[in-house]
Design an enzyme around this catalytic site. Structure first.
Site, mmCIF file in Angstrom:
data_model
loop_
_atom_site.group_PDB
_atom_site.id
_atom_site.type_symbol
_atom_site.label_atom_id
_atom_site.label_comp_id
_atom_site.label_asym_id
_atom_site.label_seq_id
_atom_site.Cartn_x
_atom_site.Cartn_y
_atom_site.Cartn_z
ATOM 1 N N LYS A 1 -9.668 2.535 -2.017
ATOM 2 C CA LYS A 1 -9.523 1.917 -0.834
ATOM 3 C C LYS A 1 -11.100 2.577 -0.478
ATOM 4 O O LYS A 1 -11.636 3.536 -0.233
ATOM 5 C CB LYS A 1 -8.623 2.494 -0.040
ATOM 6 N N GLU B 1 0.732 -1.253 -0.033
ATOM 7 C CA GLU B 1 0.136 0.116 0.163
ATOM 8 C C GLU B 1 0.629 1.232 0.155
ATOM 9 O O GLU B 1 1.795 1.319 0.554
ATOM 10 C CB GLU B 1 -0.836 0.048 1.212
ATOM 11 N N CYS C 1 -5.885 -2.343 2.302
ATOM 12 C CA CYS C 1 -5.306 -2.298 3.633
ATOM 13 C C CYS C 1 -6.799 -2.797 4.557
ATOM 14 O O CYS C 1 -7.314 -3.886 4.659
ATOM 15 C CB CYS C 1 -4.787 -1.049 3.825
#
Lengths: 384, 384
Positions: free
Chosen positions: A196, A119, A233
């Site tokens: 995300k 990430e 994540c």
């Protein structure tokens, strides 16, 4: 607590357990054994020279009559930031480009078809600081930033799909920042981007200071090597996020992450693996390694004194398969490349064995969730 | 493969790992250490006499200013069927009642407030046979069957909430069978019932031959000791099932199950624990132990010869906490009672740390799921 210097769970178990016990422990902890991939010797030599770990594993699927095996090799990269966070932005980015270029060379020797970096791979994970400058200067255009152009060159050179998670600056929508993964085809063309979907507000992960929840839904990318998606994540804590990527057809879901020992190390082996089981797909969990020190002090909302780092990223990147098995993890403290050969046929095979989509009752959940989010929702609670 | 006689993962690790390594391994595998519960000596004596394992563990929560600790002791029971499946139905049920009565006596000595038995606890898990008689004769009314009356007596006697998962015969709706858990208040009154929402069609688990997907949604039971729900067996593979119980307010979700080594042992430590993490609640995973032999041969759809049993249930019942920690498992092959003290304050504390409900974006998923189930749904797949 042994801390960052303790290399890995797998090494410890191998060292102390008698072979027959180790087999039983591994069966329960890791599922069906993966086979060791026969990687070229020069790849190991290059990894040794480059001071990073190289591991190769393969998952098996049953033979079928109507389909040939669909073998694909994925590469997961975990790495430290080579330069200190005080170095000029352009030098930090450049050093990371060089580091990744070297690792990708080895991945190419190993026949990797799809590679994924960690990430926000072009920067230190500076969101703990809550400072804007210089960290927002690491943000780049997903379409024509220097990192995307760099990855396009890598992709084309090695005929490799590249997943490049970056801090994105979206100039066309008022200079908004996003936590984004750019997906580049093995032809070098940009396949698209994904953002995300869930943003943490926990401990040092003050990320909503910098960017908001993604607005691109759950896209899946059709590559020459299979259908892939990227769950970035903190999205790994949200089972619905994995589910929607899977419903949309993803056979491999990558989870580029940055997370630290005290917060999440006991959750790490659970969540991506559960997602592989629940969704009949492969999941690839990638974490950073090392400690990152920042120029200015910051506090962590935990009653402790101001400090300049937030513990160590524990690496331990791994791949989980739809039958619940998994590879060992990469080291907890070294840069590494995990090469894993998947037979995508295993996804449909596990789907046809377990049938979680067939028995999933999504109509019911769509209805129940739509009710549950209403302001006047009254949950069904039975009392005496 | 060592098989059923291998007692437990935890025992093996304790035996071979040096203490400092064991601590690190346990930190990664089990999260924050549970404390040992100080159970009365006579309870251990009675367990020894009754030939079942007794374990006691406690999870800690942080002290708060505005709430006192909300301590509750849960009891998880795993057991073999004492009589062979050939014995008359009434004798098998009666032997199970006597066995459970003895274990509940010990649970009462240990101060257990809520006890949960294994799935379809009054019978052998005969659904592998696909025969209707005599197995359907084990079905009982949830409201006034002999097992519910038996549990009401236990509940009242020990002031204990009893969760009694049975094969239900619903006479008021055309004699339909269900896989149901009856929840009985510590007063002895029936709080209500809940049904298995997801029914397997996998391997020997031919359960849809006997009963269909539950029609009671996701009820939560408000007891004197906290809000509880029951996610029966195969529902543990469905993250949305756990989620809806949690959205509806459950602080503890019990998962009475029956599952065997070759099918699921490497999934067992993952799924219920992931649900505790993802939903900021406690989860209690209960499995049977032992082998059950059936009078007539049956096949398993796996190419193997007809046989009369389907391997061993591997026990390993455990409790997982919202911070990702968990208790050790009960034995893989002995009857057992796992007593665990929970501080329910840990649920809200973990909710406030991680915020998965706040960041869950359920409106988006309700919308996406409603779209995805439409016959003409076209998933967002990006191609070159």
């Amino acid at each position: 607590m042994a801390g960052a210097e303790w290399e890995s769970l797998e090494q410890c178990l191998e060292k102390y357990l008698p072979l027959v016990e180790l087999e039983e422990v591994n069966r329960i902890l890791y599922g069906k054994e993966t086979r060791s991939l026969d990687l070229p010797r020069r790849a190991f030599e290059a990894a040794c020279q480059g001071d990073f770990e190289l591991q190769g594993h393969g998952f098996e699927a049953a033979e079928e009559q109507m389909r040939r095996p669909q073998l694909v090799r994925v590469g997961l990269v975990q790495n430290k930031t080579p330069l200190p966070a005080e170095a000029p932005v352009v030098e930090q980015v450049s050093a990371l480009h060089r580091r990744i270029e070297a690792i990708v060379e080895v991945a190419a020797m190993c026949g990797v078809n799809i590679i994924c970096f960690q990430e926000a791979w072009t920067m230190p994970f500076a969101f703990c600081t809550r400072e804007k400058l210089p960290w927002t200067e690491f943000a780049e255009s997903a379409e024509d930033g220097i990192t995307t152009r760099f990855c396009q060159k890598l992709a084309k050179k090695h005929s490799m799909v590249v997943i490049s998670p970056i801090l994105e600056r979206d100039r066309d929508h008022g200079d908004v920042l996003w936590n984004t993964a750019v997906v580049i085809s093995n032809s070098g063309a940009i396949l698209g981007k994904t953002r995300k979907n869930h943003i943490p507000r926990v401990g040092d992960f003050n990320e909503s200071t910098y960017y908001m929840e993604g607005n691109l839904g759950h896209p899946v990318f059709q590559t020459q090597f299979g259908r892939i998606a990227v769950n970035i994540c903190y999205g790994r804590h949200h089972p619905l996020n994995w589910l929607m990527y899977s419903i949309n057809g993803a056979e491999i879901i990558f989870n580029p992450s940055a997370t630290i020992g005290t917060l999440s190390e006991s959750l790490w082996p659970i969540e991506a693996r559960n997602a592989a089981i629940a969704n009949h797909c492969f999941t690839c969990a990638i974490n950073r390694v090392g400690e990152e020190h920042f120029p200015n002090e910051f506090t962590s909302g935990d009653g402790k004194k101001a400090h300049q780092d937030f513990g160590y990223f524990y690496g331990s990147s791994y791949v989980a398969a739809p039958d619940g098995s998994r590879t060992p993890g990469l080291s907890r403290n070294r840069d590494g490349l995990l090469v894993t050969e998947l037979d995508l046929n295993l996804c449909r095979q596990m789907n046809d064995v377990w049938n979680f989509k067939m028995t999933g009752r999504y109509e019911m959940y769509a209805r129940e969730l739509a009710e549950a989010v209403k302001p006047n929702y009254s949950p069904p609670i039975l009392k005496e």
